[in-house]
Design an enzyme around this catalytic site. Structure first.
Site, PDB file in Angstrom:
ATOM      1  N   SER A 130      53.190  -8.741  38.556  1.00 42.95           N
ATOM      2  CA  SER A 130      52.481  -9.732  37.756  1.00 42.95           C
ATOM      3  C   SER A 130      52.134 -10.968  38.573  1.00 42.95           C
ATOM      4  CB  SER A 130      53.327 -10.160  36.563  1.00 42.95           C
ATOM      5  OG  SER A 130      52.656 -11.165  35.837  1.00 42.95           O
ATOM      6  N   LYS A 185      57.569  -4.636  32.591  1.00 39.25           N
ATOM      7  CA  LYS A 185      56.240  -5.222  32.833  1.00 39.25           C
ATOM      8  C   LYS A 185      55.367  -5.124  31.574  1.00 39.25           C
ATOM      9  CE  LYS A 185      52.700  -7.070  34.945  1.00 39.25           C
ATOM     10  NZ  LYS A 185      51.491  -6.729  34.312  1.00 39.25           N
ATOM     11  N   HIS A 188      56.515  -7.710  29.296  1.00 42.96           N
ATOM     12  CA  HIS A 188      56.014  -8.976  29.851  1.00 42.96           C
ATOM     13  C   HIS A 188      54.595  -9.223  29.345  1.00 42.96           C
ATOM     14  CE1 HIS A 188      53.346 -10.956  32.749  1.00 42.96           C
ATOM     15  NE2 HIS A 188      54.357 -11.711  33.114  1.00 42.96           N
ATOM     16  N   ASN A 189      53.765  -8.192  29.423  1.00 42.11           N
ATOM     17  CA  ASN A 189      52.378  -8.360  28.987  1.00 42.11           C
ATOM     18  C   ASN A 189      52.289  -8.579  27.482  1.00 42.11           C
ATOM     19  OD1 ASN A 189      51.831  -7.817  31.666  1.00 42.11           O
ATOM     20  ND2 ASN A 189      50.034  -6.577  31.206  1.00 42.11           N
ATOM     21  N   GLU A 192      53.109 -11.995  26.968  1.00 42.19           N
ATOM     22  CA  GLU A 192      51.937 -12.759  27.445  1.00 42.19           C
ATOM     23  C   GLU A 192      50.895 -12.881  26.316  1.00 42.19           C
ATOM     24  OE1 GLU A 192      50.334 -11.393  31.311  1.00 42.19           O
ATOM     25  OE2 GLU A 192      48.414 -11.131  30.313  1.00 42.19           O
TER      26      GLU A 192
END
Ligand code: 6PG
Length: 480
Positions: A130, A185, A188-189, A192
């Site tokens: 990222s 990940k 994480h997105n 986000e």
């Protein structure tokens, strides 16, 4: 041709190219390959002053150029393109070599690929990366999953190229076997998406309630960025809001079409959360907000629906309201992160990954899109109590949210009264209230299920499973 490149990168679109440059800048001789050879040549010649690049034009040449055990980073599109590259390299590589997938792969694909390559003795590391273009070049946050052996082969390199956290440690950690890294990940997105949506709602509410111009609102975000909301996303929000369109002189935000797009990782997060039975309502609302924004016909049909006009506050009330929005934003953000972390916890249990949540918070602290100061406190919470059932069980966060709850409610009520949509703020507050409600109406849901489908229920006052004969004498039957 140079025969002992330290590492290879195949796929030289923006992320791959910048990652290769980052590696070269750290003294690694990098074998580079792209399907279109011109891109390989451009990088080799255009960035020759940054380090050693070994341009190759085929998988065979790549394999010949790499020192052993070979380390190859694949930076192509997630999905079929990644499978194609792996299929091309598998017969050429040897047992002990390692392939790193640095794309935004779905964790289930990573699990499948890891298992298949393991049969051939090839290690596979699924590494979420990222930080966008800039991060790939100057230091991304890296979330690898795979065997410990594969990680050990890559660890020195990853430590060199990763961003540095405020503690001076690299923003990379071995997060678990097979798909653990890509799962983290993906979440994480998802976070986000939620964080971006919450920020967007805060902006929208302030604008409609105060009538302030975007440039003035940029100042508010700048101020917030000096406090507990300090984060990359708040920082860039201030930059965006302060920007004026060169052509029209209008606030830049006012010339952008209000339809948000997505490549799919937020959607995956929600789909996976549904499968795991984990509530990620903040992330889900953010995904839905993006899709709704793109439904032109639906929005056109809705545009004639009646609703209140927002009331514009006077200066003093506006200042008070902005303070309340800060509280609402912070509390909602904590909920969004808590939900995402819960999802990682659930997957870690399901797949026996043993993900260290303190390490996840540390890796997210630098380089990535959701980097934020408050992650230091998340890391501290999970370091002190790795088995913390929820971020909201941390006394510090619980106390802060408790203090924020009244202004948070006022903000959501005002938004509702004035007809300003705040799906993520409201979902976060609803989640908070759901968790604190001692008795939920789920009891009624169970009774209804039993009524129409004999789905049974449990009682509070004694053990066992029961069904009521709703269609006859309504007597209760013990089932077990
Ligand atoms: C990152 C970003 C990166 C990318 C997203 C954007 O961590 O560097 O998350 O992965 O910007 O995929 O996703 P959408 O196009 O779906 O908004």
């Amino acid at each position: 041709m140079h025969t002992s490149a330290h590492i290879g990168v195949t796929g030289l679109a923006v992320m791959g190219r910048n990652l290769a440059r980052n590696l070269a800048r750290h003294g690694y001789a990098v074998a580079i390959h792209n399907r279109t050879p011109q891109r390989t040549r451009d990088l080799a010649t255009g960035c020759a002053n940054e380090g050693t690049f070994v341009p190759v034009e085929s998988a065979k040449e790549m394999v010949a150029a790499l020192e052993r055990p070979r380390r190859l980073i694949v930076m192509v599109q997630a999905g079929q393109a990644t499978d194609d590259v792996i299929a091309e390299y598998t017969p050429l590589l040897e047992a002990g070599d390692v392939i790193v997938d640095g794309g935004n792969a779905h964790f289930a694909d990573t699990r499948r690929r890891e298992a298949a390559l393991r049969q051939a003795g090839i290690h596979f590391l699924g590494a979420g990366i990222s930080g966008g273009e800039e991060g790939a070049l100057n230091g991304p946050s890296i979330m690898p999953g795979g065997s410990s052996h594969a990680y050990d082969l890559l660890a020195p390199v990853l430590n060199d190229i990763a961003a540095t956290t405020p503690e001076g440690t690299p923003a990379v950690a071995h997060l678990g076997p097979d798909g653990a890294g890509h799962f983290v990940k993906m979440v994480h997105n998802g976070i986000e998406y939620a964080d971006m949506q919450l920020i967007a709602e805060a902006y929208h509410l302030i604008r409609h309630t105060t009538g302030y111009e975007p440039q003035r609102i940029a100042e508010i975000f700048r101020e917030w960025n000096r406090g507990r909301l300090n984060s990359y996303l708040v920082e860039i929000t201030a930059e965006v809001l302060a920007h004026r369109d060169a052509d029209t002189g209008l606030p830049f935000i006012d010339v952008i079409a209000d339809t948000a797009e997505q490549k799919g990782t937020g959607r995956w997060t929600v789909q996976t959360a549904l499968d795991l039975g984990v509530p990620v309502s903040g992330i889900a609302e953010a995904v839905f907000a993006r899709s709704t924004s793109g439904h032109a016909t639906l929005r056109a049909a809705g545009s004639a629906l009646p609703g209140p006009a927002p009331t514009i506050l006077g200066e003093d009330d506006a200042a008070r309201f902005i303070g309340q929005v800060e509280q609402a934003l912070y509390a909602s953000k904590v909920i969004a992160y808590a939900q995402g972390i819960h999802q990682i916890q659930a997957a870690s249990r399901t797949y026996a990954w043993n993900v260290d949540l303190a390490a996840v918070a540390a890796v997210w602290r630098a380089g990535c899109i959701i980097r934020a100061s408050f992650l230091d406190r998340v890391r501290e919470s999970y370091t002190a109590r790795p088995d913390l059932p929820s971020l909201l069980a941390d006394p510090g966060f619980a106390c802060e949210i408790g203090t924020a709850q009244l202004p948070w409610r006022l903000v959501v009520s005002r938004a509702t009264r004035d007809g300003v949509p705040v799906p993520a703020f409201a979902a976060a507050l609803t989640h908070y209230d759901t968790l604190r409600t001692p008795r939920l109406p789920a009891a009624l849901t169970q009774a209804q299920r039993d009524y129409f489908g004999a789905h049974t229920y449990r009682r509070n006052d004694r053990p066992g499973v029961y069904h009521t004969r709703w269609d006859s004498d309504r007597s209760e039957q013990p089932i077990t």
